[in-house]
Write an enzyme that holds these catalytic residues in place. Structure first.
Site, PDB file in Angstrom:
ATOM      1  N   THR A 132       0.819  -1.214   0.000  1.00 19.58           N
ATOM      2  CA  THR A 132       0.000   0.000   0.000  1.00 19.58           C
ATOM      3  C   THR A 132       0.852   1.263   0.000  1.00 19.58           C
ATOM      4  O   THR A 132       1.995   1.249   0.483  1.00 19.58           O
ATOM      5  CB  THR A 132      -0.905  -0.019   1.254  1.00 19.58           C
ATOM      6  OG1 THR A 132      -1.551   1.237   1.382  1.00 19.58           O
ATOM      7  CG2 THR A 132      -0.099  -0.269   2.527  1.00 19.58           C
ATOM      8  N   ASP A 133       0.253   2.370  -0.453  1.00 20.46           N
ATOM      9  CA  ASP A 133       0.948   3.667  -0.379  1.00 20.46           C
ATOM     10  C   ASP A 133       1.007   4.194   1.056  1.00 20.46           C
ATOM     11  O   ASP A 133       1.776   5.112   1.350  1.00 20.46           O
ATOM     12  CB  ASP A 133       0.267   4.697  -1.301  1.00 20.46           C
ATOM     13  CG  ASP A 133      -1.198   4.977  -0.974  1.00 20.46           C
ATOM     14  OD1 ASP A 133      -1.747   4.346  -0.057  1.00 20.46           O
ATOM     15  OD2 ASP A 133      -1.794   5.837  -1.652  1.00 20.46           O
ATOM     16  N   GLU A 134       0.194   3.611   1.961  1.00 24.78           N
ATOM     17  CA  GLU A 134       0.135   4.142   3.331  1.00 24.78           C
ATOM     18  C   GLU A 134       1.455   3.967   4.081  1.00 24.78           C
ATOM     19  O   GLU A 134       1.672   4.614   5.103  1.00 24.78           O
ATOM     20  CB  GLU A 134      -0.992   3.468   4.133  1.00 24.78           C
ATOM     21  CG  GLU A 134      -2.334   3.691   3.501  1.00 24.78           C
ATOM     22  CD  GLU A 134      -3.515   3.526   4.441  1.00 24.78           C
ATOM     23  OE1 GLU A 134      -3.298   3.410   5.662  1.00 24.78           O
ATOM     24  OE2 GLU A 134      -4.646   3.523   3.946  1.00 24.78           O
ATOM     25  N   TYR A 158      -2.248  -0.509  10.952  1.00 23.55           N
ATOM     26  CA  TYR A 158      -2.328  -1.186   9.646  1.00 23.55           C
ATOM     27  C   TYR A 158      -1.092  -0.868   8.805  1.00 23.55           C
ATOM     28  O   TYR A 158      -0.418  -1.788   8.311  1.00 23.55           O
ATOM     29  CB  TYR A 158      -3.605  -0.753   8.905  1.00 23.55           C
ATOM     30  CG  TYR A 158      -3.557  -1.067   7.423  1.00 23.55           C
ATOM     31  CD1 TYR A 158      -3.604  -2.380   6.962  1.00 23.55           C
ATOM     32  CD2 TYR A 158      -3.438  -0.046   6.473  1.00 23.55           C
ATOM     33  CE1 TYR A 158      -3.550  -2.669   5.597  1.00 23.55           C
ATOM     34  CE2 TYR A 158      -3.380  -0.329   5.114  1.00 23.55           C
ATOM     35  CZ  TYR A 158      -3.429  -1.639   4.684  1.00 23.55           C
ATOM     36  OH  TYR A 158      -3.362  -1.931   3.338  1.00 23.55           O
ATOM     37  N   LYS A 162       1.953  -3.308   7.381  1.00 14.86           N
ATOM     38  CA  LYS A 162       2.287  -3.478   5.962  1.00 14.86           C
ATOM     39  C   LYS A 162       3.736  -3.068   5.711  1.00 14.86           C
ATOM     40  O   LYS A 162       4.456  -3.710   4.942  1.00 14.86           O
ATOM     41  CB  LYS A 162       1.340  -2.649   5.079  1.00 14.86           C
ATOM     42  CG  LYS A 162      -0.096  -3.128   5.050  1.00 14.86           C
ATOM     43  CD  LYS A 162      -0.298  -4.512   4.448  1.00 14.86           C
ATOM     44  CE  LYS A 162      -0.084  -4.578   2.968  1.00 14.86           C
ATOM     45  NZ  LYS A 162      -0.457  -5.922   2.415  1.00 14.86           N
TER      46      LYS A 162
HETATM   47  P1  NAD Z   1      -9.755  -7.373   1.916  1.00 13.28           P
HETATM   48  O1  NAD Z   1      -9.777  -7.085   3.377  1.00 13.28           O
HETATM   49  O2  NAD Z   1     -10.957  -7.090   1.097  1.00 13.28           O
HETATM   50  O3  NAD Z   1      -9.398  -8.926   1.681  1.00 13.28           O
HETATM   51  C1  NAD Z   1      -8.395  -9.586   2.397  1.00 13.28           C
HETATM   52  C2  NAD Z   1      -8.527 -11.081   2.121  1.00 13.28           C
HETATM   53  O4  NAD Z   1      -7.481 -11.751   2.862  1.00 13.28           O
HETATM   54  C3  NAD Z   1      -9.858 -11.670   2.589  1.00 13.28           C
HETATM   55  O5  NAD Z   1     -10.369 -12.539   1.605  1.00 13.28           O
HETATM   56  C4  NAD Z   1      -9.488 -12.436   3.864  1.00 13.28           C
HETATM   57  O6  NAD Z   1     -10.324 -13.558   4.104  1.00 13.28           O
HETATM   58  C5  NAD Z   1      -8.060 -12.861   3.539  1.00 13.28           C
HETATM   59  N1  NAD Z   1      -7.265 -13.111   4.754  1.00 13.28           N
HETATM   60  C6  NAD Z   1      -7.165 -12.317   5.849  1.00 13.28           C
HETATM   61  N2  NAD Z   1      -6.364 -12.904   6.774  1.00 13.28           N
HETATM   62  C7  NAD Z   1      -5.942 -14.079   6.227  1.00 13.28           C
HETATM   63  C8  NAD Z   1      -5.078 -15.121   6.687  1.00 13.28           C
HETATM   64  N3  NAD Z   1      -4.491 -15.069   7.883  1.00 13.28           N
HETATM   65  N4  NAD Z   1      -4.859 -16.183   5.866  1.00 13.28           N
HETATM   66  C9  NAD Z   1      -5.463 -16.257   4.643  1.00 13.28           C
HETATM   67  N5  NAD Z   1      -6.292 -15.310   4.174  1.00 13.28           N
HETATM   68  C10 NAD Z   1      -6.530 -14.224   4.963  1.00 13.28           C
HETATM   69  O7  NAD Z   1      -8.473  -6.609   1.362  1.00 13.28           O
HETATM   70  P2  NAD Z   1      -8.258  -5.859  -0.033  1.00 13.28           P
HETATM   71  O8  NAD Z   1      -8.778  -4.484   0.074  1.00 13.28           O
HETATM   72  O9  NAD Z   1      -8.689  -6.757  -1.109  1.00 13.28           O
HETATM   73  O10 NAD Z   1      -6.659  -5.748  -0.038  1.00 13.28           O
HETATM   74  C11 NAD Z   1      -5.862  -6.811  -0.559  1.00 13.28           C
HETATM   75  C12 NAD Z   1      -4.396  -6.434  -0.407  1.00 13.28           C
HETATM   76  O11 NAD Z   1      -4.140  -5.221  -1.108  1.00 13.28           O
HETATM   77  C13 NAD Z   1      -3.966  -6.194   1.026  1.00 13.28           C
HETATM   78  O12 NAD Z   1      -2.675  -6.719   1.192  1.00 13.28           O
HETATM   79  C14 NAD Z   1      -3.958  -4.681   1.164  1.00 13.28           C
HETATM   80  O13 NAD Z   1      -3.016  -4.262   2.118  1.00 13.28           O
HETATM   81  C15 NAD Z   1      -3.550  -4.263  -0.228  1.00 13.28           C
HETATM   82  N6  NAD Z   1      -4.027  -2.961  -0.686  1.00 13.28           N
HETATM   83  C16 NAD Z   1      -5.359  -2.630  -0.596  1.00 13.28           C
HETATM   84  C17 NAD Z   1      -5.791  -1.399  -1.104  1.00 13.28           C
HETATM   85  C18 NAD Z   1      -7.252  -0.993  -1.047  1.00 13.28           C
HETATM   86  O14 NAD Z   1      -7.577   0.152  -1.365  1.00 13.28           O
HETATM   87  N7  NAD Z   1      -8.172  -1.868  -0.682  1.00 13.28           N
HETATM   88  C19 NAD Z   1      -4.873  -0.516  -1.672  1.00 13.28           C
HETATM   89  C20 NAD Z   1      -3.518  -0.886  -1.729  1.00 13.28           C
HETATM   90  C21 NAD Z   1      -3.115  -2.113  -1.242  1.00 13.28           C
HETATM   91  O1  DAU Z   2      -4.192   3.960   0.411  1.00  5.73           O
HETATM   92  C1  DAU Z   2      -4.404   2.579   0.291  1.00  5.73           C
HETATM   93  C2  DAU Z   2      -5.272   2.096   1.422  1.00  5.73           C
HETATM   94  O2  DAU Z   2      -6.584   2.558   1.153  1.00  5.73           O
HETATM   95  C3  DAU Z   2      -5.262   0.592   1.596  1.00  5.73           C
HETATM   96  O3  DAU Z   2      -3.965   0.182   1.943  1.00  5.73           O
HETATM   97  C4  DAU Z   2      -6.254   0.161   2.681  1.00  5.73           C
HETATM   98  O4  DAU Z   2      -6.305  -1.257   2.747  1.00  5.73           O
HETATM   99  C5  DAU Z   2      -7.617   0.695   2.308  1.00  5.73           C
HETATM  100  O5  DAU Z   2      -8.540   0.383   3.331  1.00  5.73           O
HETATM  101  C6  DAU Z   2      -7.565   2.211   2.102  1.00  5.73           C
HETATM  102  O6  DAU Z   2      -7.309   2.898   3.348  1.00  5.73           O
HETATM  103  P1  DAU Z   2      -8.091   4.245   3.758  1.00  5.73           P
HETATM  104  O7  DAU Z   2      -8.046   4.396   5.214  1.00  5.73           O
HETATM  105  O8  DAU Z   2      -7.609   5.383   2.925  1.00  5.73           O
HETATM  106  O9  DAU Z   2      -9.571   3.835   3.232  1.00  5.73           O
HETATM  107  P2  DAU Z   2     -11.027   4.055   3.867  1.00  5.73           P
HETATM  108  O10 DAU Z   2     -12.002   3.682   2.789  1.00  5.73           O
HETATM  109  O11 DAU Z   2     -11.173   3.425   5.197  1.00  5.73           O
HETATM  110  O12 DAU Z   2     -11.087   5.631   4.049  1.00  5.73           O
HETATM  111  C7  DAU Z   2     -10.904   6.519   2.944  1.00  5.73           C
HETATM  112  C8  DAU Z   2     -10.957   7.934   3.483  1.00  5.73           C
HETATM  113  O13 DAU Z   2     -12.304   8.202   3.915  1.00  5.73           O
HETATM  114  C9  DAU Z   2     -10.083   8.163   4.690  1.00  5.73           C
HETATM  115  O14 DAU Z   2      -9.563   9.485   4.626  1.00  5.73           O
HETATM  116  C10 DAU Z   2     -11.029   8.039   5.888  1.00  5.73           C
HETATM  117  C11 DAU Z   2     -12.345   8.537   5.312  1.00  5.73           C
HETATM  118  N1  DAU Z   2     -13.570   7.914   5.877  1.00  5.73           N
HETATM  119  C12 DAU Z   2     -13.662   6.553   5.920  1.00  5.73           C
HETATM  120  C13 DAU Z   2     -14.788   5.932   6.428  1.00  5.73           C
HETATM  121  C14 DAU Z   2     -14.882   4.423   6.516  1.00  5.73           C
HETATM  122  C15 DAU Z   2     -14.624   8.712   6.297  1.00  5.73           C
HETATM  123  O15 DAU Z   2     -14.560   9.960   6.221  1.00  5.73           O
HETATM  124  N2  DAU Z   2     -15.742   8.099   6.798  1.00  5.73           N
HETATM  125  C16 DAU Z   2     -15.863   6.740   6.906  1.00  5.73           C
HETATM  126  O16 DAU Z   2     -16.918   6.250   7.413  1.00  5.73           O
END
Ligand code: NAD
Ligand code: DAU
Length: 353
Positions: A132-134, A158, A162
């Site tokens: 992630t970019d975080e 989180y 990562k």
């Molecule tokens: P998600 O939470 O939707 O899915 C995570 C999956 O991992 C689920 O299917 C869960 O069952 C599985 N999992 C969790 N713990 C596990 C374990 N111990 N063993 C096996 N499986 C397990 O997550 P996502 O949003 O699809 O993100 C996927 C990846 O991409 C993550 O590594 C996250 O850090 C990264 N990522 C997400 C975003 C985003 O915006 N969602 C952005 C950048 C990077």
């Molecule tokens: O940047 C990549 C990341 O983006 C991933 O690594 C994470 O897995 C993914 O969850 C996401 O993280 P964020 O914290 O940025 O996503 P989230 O959707 O939780 O929140 C997006 C923005 O919106 C953040 O600034 C918090 C805000 N927010 C979120 C929720 C859930 C609100 O204002 N209200 C809300 O109820």
């Protein structure tokens, strides 16, 4: 055959569906099916021999070893993680276990498996870590976007977990020569995203006539990328990325949260008007997330110049597809909003003013 972890979650499921559609190469998919994992996401592959689903934990070394020995994949693509920042604030333990210990377990299993390969199989093997970019921390309003050379400054449990996993991946390359690739991507949105994250939460709440919770002043900025573009970027890195390198992936699409929420409201007003007037009336400012990063932005020039990847969707096209998808899949939303989900809503939003 490739080995995917976390292929039942949001990005993992999109990746598996796209991978099989684009390449036809079989996938073995290891997923624990936590609250975030859902086999309904992969229903289109029911009965398809190219998808082998195994329910299990990435921290379980014997399961990972057995799958590697049985299926002998040419690559591992590691998505499995605890992914929600708010959950990491309420309970960081599971993030350390899955994101840090789980990645360590996979790296050790991959190293043992790769050490036993020879010739072209050994040269071609790849371990791609999805991050992630975080990990880079938070930007000021006029800072340049995150480049691959930015120092790591994670701020939430989180992002710290990562960042730790990224460091493990880097070390396994430098010390053992494991052929790794790391991708650091910005915020994804699109089909099958669990409605705890901003975009699907706002769509679900608006349709239910519930408040649309905006943390703080709503001016935190994220760089949004349509999930299919992320999947295409991962395929490009896996195919042509240089071992040991990291690639930033982003949408060139920075937006404050309030703009995102207003855009969704306007689309819903057009596609499914509410009985009580514009959805924007539901916007509610709530107490901020502790340690809330102010701004993320990605400099995605490296992946473009080295691998020729650029996002295909604009935010306008991607968010319209996404809102349409949620309107057409209300039964999916109802299914994932289980009792456990309702407990989470009370825990996260109950204490916010
Ligand atoms: P998600 O939470 O939707 O899915 C995570 C999956 O991992 C689920 O299917 C869960 O069952 C599985 N999992 C969790 N713990 C596990 C374990 N111990 N063993 C096996 N499986 C397990 O997550 P996502 O949003 O699809 O993100 C996927 C990846 O991409 C993550 O590594 C996250 O850090 C990264 N990522 C997400 C975003 C985003 O915006 N969602 C952005 C950048 C990077
Ligand atoms: O940047 C990549 C990341 O983006 C991933 O690594 C994470 O897995 C993914 O969850 C996401 O993280 P964020 O914290 O940025 O996503 P989230 O959707 O939780 O929140 C997006 C923005 O919106 C953040 O600034 C918090 C805000 N927010 C979120 C929720 C859930 C609100 O204002 N209200 C809300 O109820």
């Amino acid at each position: 055959m490739i080995f995917v972890t976390g292929g039942g979650g949001f990005i993992g499921a999109n990746f598996v569906l796209d991978w099989i559609a684009e390449t036809s190469e079989p996938v073995v998919n290891l997923d624990k099916l936590t609250y975030a994992g859902n086999l309904e996401n992969l229903a289109a592959l029911d009965g398809d021999a190219r998808h082998i689903f195994v329910r299990g934990d990435i921290c379980d070394r014997s399961t990972v070893d057995r799958l590697l020995q049985t299926h002998r994949p040419r690559a591992m693509v590691h998505f499995a993680a605890e992914s929600h920042v708010d959950r990491s604030i309420h309970g960081p333990g599971e993030f350390m276990r899955t994101n840090v210990e789980g990645t360590f377990t996979l790296l050790e299993a991959a190293r043992a498996y790769w050490s036993g390969l020879t010739g072209a199989e050994r040269d071609g093997f790849r371990f791609l870590h999805v991050s992630t970019d975080e990990v880079y921390g938070s930007l000021g309003p006029s800072d340049p976007p995150f480049a691959e050379t930015n120092p790591y400054e994670p701020n939430s449990p989180y992002s710290a977990s990562k960042a730790a996993s990224d460091h493990l991946v880097r070390a396994w390359h430098h010390t053992y020569g494991l052929p790794v690739l790391t991708t650091n991507c910005s915020n994804n949105y699109g089909p099958y995203q669990f409605p705890e994250k901003l975009i699907p939460l706002v769509i679900a709440n608006a349709l239910a006539g519930k408040p649309l919770p905006i943390y703080g002043d709503g001016m935190n900025v994220r760089d949004w990328l349509y999930v299919a573009d992320h999947c295409a970027a991962i395929r490009a890195v896996l195919a042509r990325g240089r071992c040991g390198e990291t690639y930033n992936i982003g949408g060139w699409n920075e937006m404050p949260n309030l703009t995102i929420v207003r855009t969704i409201c306007a689309l819903l007003d057009e596609l499914q008007p509410g009985a009580n007037g514009p959805y924007e009336q539901l916007i509610t400012y709530v107490t901020d997330r502790p340690g809330h990063d102010r701004r993320y932005a990605i400099d995605a020039r490296k992946i473009e110049s080295e691998l020729g990847w650029r996002p295909a969707e604009t935010f306008e096209t991607g968010i319209r597809k996404t809102v349409r998808w949620y309107l057409d899949h209300q039964d999916w939303v109802t299914h994932v909003q289980s009792g456990a989900y309702r407990d989470w809503v009370n825990k996260n939003y109950g204490g916010r003013e």
